[in-house]
Design an enzyme around this catalytic site. Structure first.
Site, PDB file in Angstrom:
ATOM      1  N   ARG A 104       0.958  -1.327  -0.084  1.00 31.66           N
ATOM      2  CA  ARG A 104       0.106   0.075  -0.111  1.00 31.66           C
ATOM      3  C   ARG A 104       0.860   1.266   0.061  1.00 31.66           C
ATOM      4  NH1 ARG A 104      -4.703   1.101   4.339  1.00 31.66           N
ATOM      5  NH2 ARG A 104      -2.680   1.436   5.627  1.00 31.66           N
ATOM      6  N   THR A 108      -1.058   7.472  -0.821  1.00 31.66           N
ATOM      7  CA  THR A 108      -2.306   7.635  -1.492  1.00 31.66           C
ATOM      8  C   THR A 108      -3.147   6.298  -0.937  1.00 31.66           C
ATOM      9  OG1 THR A 108      -1.501   5.908  -3.282  1.00 31.66           O
ATOM     10  CG2 THR A 108      -1.172   8.184  -3.892  1.00 31.66           C
ATOM     11  N   ASP A 200       0.716  -2.801  12.348  1.00 30.88           N
ATOM     12  CA  ASP A 200       1.054  -3.118  11.098  1.00 30.88           C
ATOM     13  C   ASP A 200       1.498  -4.585  11.040  1.00 30.88           C
ATOM     14  OD1 ASP A 200       2.995  -1.679   8.234  1.00 30.88           O
ATOM     15  OD2 ASP A 200       2.881  -3.724   8.641  1.00 30.88           O
ATOM     16  N   ASP A 203       4.915  -5.666   9.592  1.00 32.73           N
ATOM     17  CA  ASP A 203       5.883  -5.209  10.638  1.00 32.73           C
ATOM     18  C   ASP A 203       5.863  -6.192  11.651  1.00 32.73           C
ATOM     19  OD1 ASP A 203       7.358  -3.493   8.912  1.00 32.73           O
ATOM     20  OD2 ASP A 203       6.201  -1.667   9.787  1.00 32.73           O
TER      21      ASP A 203
HETATM   22  C1  PRP Z   1      -1.028  -4.358   4.555  1.00 28.31           C
HETATM   23  C2  PRP Z   1      -2.122  -5.449   4.752  1.00 28.31           C
HETATM   24  C3  PRP Z   1      -2.827  -5.530   3.522  1.00 28.31           C
HETATM   25  C4  PRP Z   1      -3.028  -4.133   3.175  1.00 28.31           C
HETATM   26  C5  PRP Z   1      -4.554  -3.588   3.826  1.00 28.31           C
HETATM   27  O1  PRP Z   1       0.194  -4.588   3.760  1.00 28.31           O
HETATM   28  O2  PRP Z   1      -1.357  -6.764   4.865  1.00 28.31           O
HETATM   29  O3  PRP Z   1      -2.322  -5.950   2.440  1.00 28.31           O
HETATM   30  O4  PRP Z   1      -2.043  -3.334   4.170  1.00 28.31           O
HETATM   31  O5  PRP Z   1      -4.724  -2.311   3.351  1.00 28.31           O
HETATM   32  P1  PRP Z   1      -5.702  -2.113   2.627  1.00 28.31           P
HETATM   33  O6  PRP Z   1      -6.951  -2.765   2.652  1.00 28.31           O
HETATM   34  O7  PRP Z   1      -5.950  -0.509   2.786  1.00 28.31           O
HETATM   35  O8  PRP Z   1      -5.219  -2.262   1.104  1.00 28.31           O
HETATM   36  P2  PRP Z   1       1.282  -3.590   3.284  1.00 28.31           P
HETATM   37  O9  PRP Z   1       0.706  -2.762   2.392  1.00 28.31           O
HETATM   38  O10 PRP Z   1       1.487  -3.054   4.678  1.00 28.31           O
HETATM   39  O11 PRP Z   1       2.267  -4.357   2.904  1.00 28.31           O
HETATM   40  P3  PRP Z   1       3.233  -5.643   3.798  1.00 28.31           P
HETATM   41  O12 PRP Z   1       2.340  -6.874   4.107  1.00 28.31           O
HETATM   42  O13 PRP Z   1       4.246  -5.673   2.923  1.00 28.31           O
HETATM   43  O14 PRP Z   1       3.611  -4.918   5.033  1.00 28.31           O
HETATM   44  N1  URA Z   2      -2.283  -2.546   7.078  1.00 28.65           N
HETATM   45  C1  URA Z   2      -1.901  -3.036   8.316  1.00 28.65           C
HETATM   46  O1  URA Z   2      -1.025  -3.806   8.537  1.00 28.65           O
HETATM   47  N2  URA Z   2      -2.697  -2.529   9.225  1.00 28.65           N
HETATM   48  C2  URA Z   2      -3.761  -1.775   9.228  1.00 28.65           C
HETATM   49  O2  URA Z   2      -4.253  -1.528  10.243  1.00 28.65           O
HETATM   50  C3  URA Z   2      -4.037  -1.119   7.897  1.00 28.65           C
HETATM   51  C4  URA Z   2      -3.256  -1.811   7.018  1.00 28.65           C
END
Ligand code: PRP
Ligand code: URA
Length: 209
Positions: A104, A108, A200, A203
């Site tokens: 994400r 944006t 997150d 993380d």
């Molecule tokens: C997080 C999560 C989802 C997304 C959710 O991933 O694991 O994939 O955000 O957000 P959304 O519903 O608003 O799209 P992130 O983009 O942080 O990537 P990561 O898993 O690599 O940390």
């Molecule tokens: N992605 C995450 O990992 N946590 C949130 O709360 C939203 C998006």
């Protein structure tokens, strides 16, 4: 319209409380995510078809029900979706695993695709898309679109924590996809994080912050 199933099970609620806690470290967090994903898979597979087979017990021959051989695929959205895969594989070891890489954009909040590797016969498989967080819903909705473009027809979405906004978006864009969620939280904050949520997920799983 999508069927939305919120797990209302004491074991899931209990484990989810530990997952949410900021005091839970990566090792225990990973174990709990795996356990909850396995418990959820039990519900997600409730409608799998079975067929009658004949089994010989030590006493006599009897008719039993076994899975009708429907092929499954688990598709985690990278990175955090990876944490849910092993729990489901414990119950469905024959499932193939595809990967969709999306992150994400922090400004944006739009998902950006960087990887996609799916089983060759994905069009013939029942798919469970897994991602612990359904926030704006953009990542899950895009991943499902990608799967449909590759021919997948029967798709379910499994997520630990969802916002009402995320569920609404997936329902609007993919009314044919059923959604399974351990808990539906209150809202998104101004940064697009789920409140109260768990922070997150990527993380916390991988210790990157
Ligand atoms: C997080 C999560 C989802 C997304 C959710 O991933 O694991 O994939 O955000 O957000 P959304 O519903 O608003 O799209 P992130 O983009 O942080 O990537 P990561 O898993 O690599 O940390
Ligand atoms: N992605 C995450 O990992 N946590 C949130 O709360 C939203 C998006």
């Amino acid at each position: 319209m999508s069927k939305v199933t919120e797990m209302k099970h004491p074991l899931i609620s209990h484990k989810l409380a530990y997952i949410r806690s900021k005091d839970t470290g990566s090792k225990y967090f990973r174990e709990l995510v795996e356990e909850v994903s396995m418990l959820m898979a039990y519900e997600e597979t409730r409608d799998l078809e079975t067929e009658e087979v004949e089994v010989e017990t030590p006493i006599c021959t009897t008719k039993c029900q076994m899975l009708a051989g429907k092929k499954m695929a688990i598709v985690p959205i990278l990175r955090a979706g990876l944490g849910m895969v092993d729990g489901i594989l414990n119950l469905i070891p024959a499932a193939k695993v595809g990967h969709i890489g999306l992150y994400r954009d922090e400004e944006t909040l739009q998902p950006v695709e960087y990887f996609c590797k799916l089983p060759q016969d994905i069009a013939e498989r029942d798919v469970i898309v897994v991602d612990p967080m359904l926030a704006t819903g953009g990542s899950a909705a895009d991943a499902i679109t990608l799967l449909k473009q590759r021919g997948a027809k029967k798709i379910r979405l499994s997520t630990l924590i969802s916002s009402p906004e995320g569920i609404k978006l997936v329902e609007e864009q993919h009314p044919d996809v059923d959604i399974y969620v351990a808990a539906i939280d209150e809202k998104l904050n101004e940064k697009g994080y789920i409140v109260p949520g768990l922070g997150d997920a990527g993380d916390r799983l991988f210790g990157t912050k």
